[in-house]
Design an enzyme around this catalytic site. Sequence first.
Site, short mmCIF file in Angstrom:
data_model
loop_
_atom_site.label_atom_id
_atom_site.label_comp_id
_atom_site.label_asym_id
_atom_site.label_seq_id
_atom_site.Cartn_x
_atom_site.Cartn_y
_atom_site.Cartn_z
N ASP A 8 41.82 56.63 24.88
CA ASP A 8 43.06 56.38 24.15
C ASP A 8 42.64 55.65 22.86
OD1 ASP A 8 45.84 55.73 23.60
OD2 ASP A 8 45.32 53.70 24.28
N ASP A 10 45.22 53.53 20.29
CA ASP A 10 45.94 52.28 20.00
C ASP A 10 45.93 51.35 21.21
OD1 ASP A 10 46.77 52.83 17.29
OD2 ASP A 10 48.03 54.38 18.16
#
Length: 255
Positions: A8, A10
């Site tokens: 991922d 953020d």
Amino acid sequence: MLLALIFDVDGTLADTERDGHRIAFNRAFAEAALPWHWNVEQYGELLHVAGGQERLLHFMRGVVPEIPESRRTALASALHARKTEHYLSLIEAGAVSLRPGIARLLREVHAQGCLLAIATTTTRANVHALLEHTLPQALSWVAVIGAADDAALKKPDPGIYRFVLARLGLHPAECLAIEDSAAGLRAAMAAGLPTLVTVNDYSRGQDFSGALAVVNSLGEPEAPAQSMAGAMLKGSHVDLAQLREWHAASIANML
Ligand code: XBP
Ligand code: MG
């Protein structure tokens, strides 16, 4: 066998939410002479809505309920476009650094020939900018980037992970996802991926049931990570050997 790590962006690679996206939204609001300012805590509450534009629209429905939805959507879209420009400027100015252990693990994974991929709700341009200004070599190490436009729905929908798996041509059991949030974990798990969670100040305390392991960061030899739930971290930091061990145990449990 573990063939690919899917990261991922953020909150996982960097604290981009608090130090990047939030500040960029506030700059867009100020520039448009709007009396809105999201402090660190308020932004944390808004993070339950995935996607920057969707998050802004949700906020606007609360503060300007009187304007027609079509106008609100148009204004949110224009503000979000400016927010993205501010975000890119912040990243270029070095406002955000990678979280502990990220550069170390990316280097190790690449050196050992394990594939790297990215599955994010933010835009491809934002991902490029972040890597270019923190670890530019990594841009050529990443085999697949799945970003905002690559899936119809945002996390916790598993669409973005399914897109990345299809592009990698791998089975979820051959991969491991690294996420920071409950929504991200749900997305990865719904795509069948064993998932490590590395929490941050926004996601600490969320429900991470089903994660392979939960740690407070990937850690560095001189700045040890701590296990928070699930399988225990053996050494001071998360490295590829540790990930292979957790991954093998999770696959054995599935059989
Ligand atoms: C987190 C998100 C993103 C960012 C803002 O993505 O929900 O929407 O908050 O970025 P990740 P945009 O999956 O990487 O954790 O404004 O570009 O949507
Ligand atoms: Mg995240």
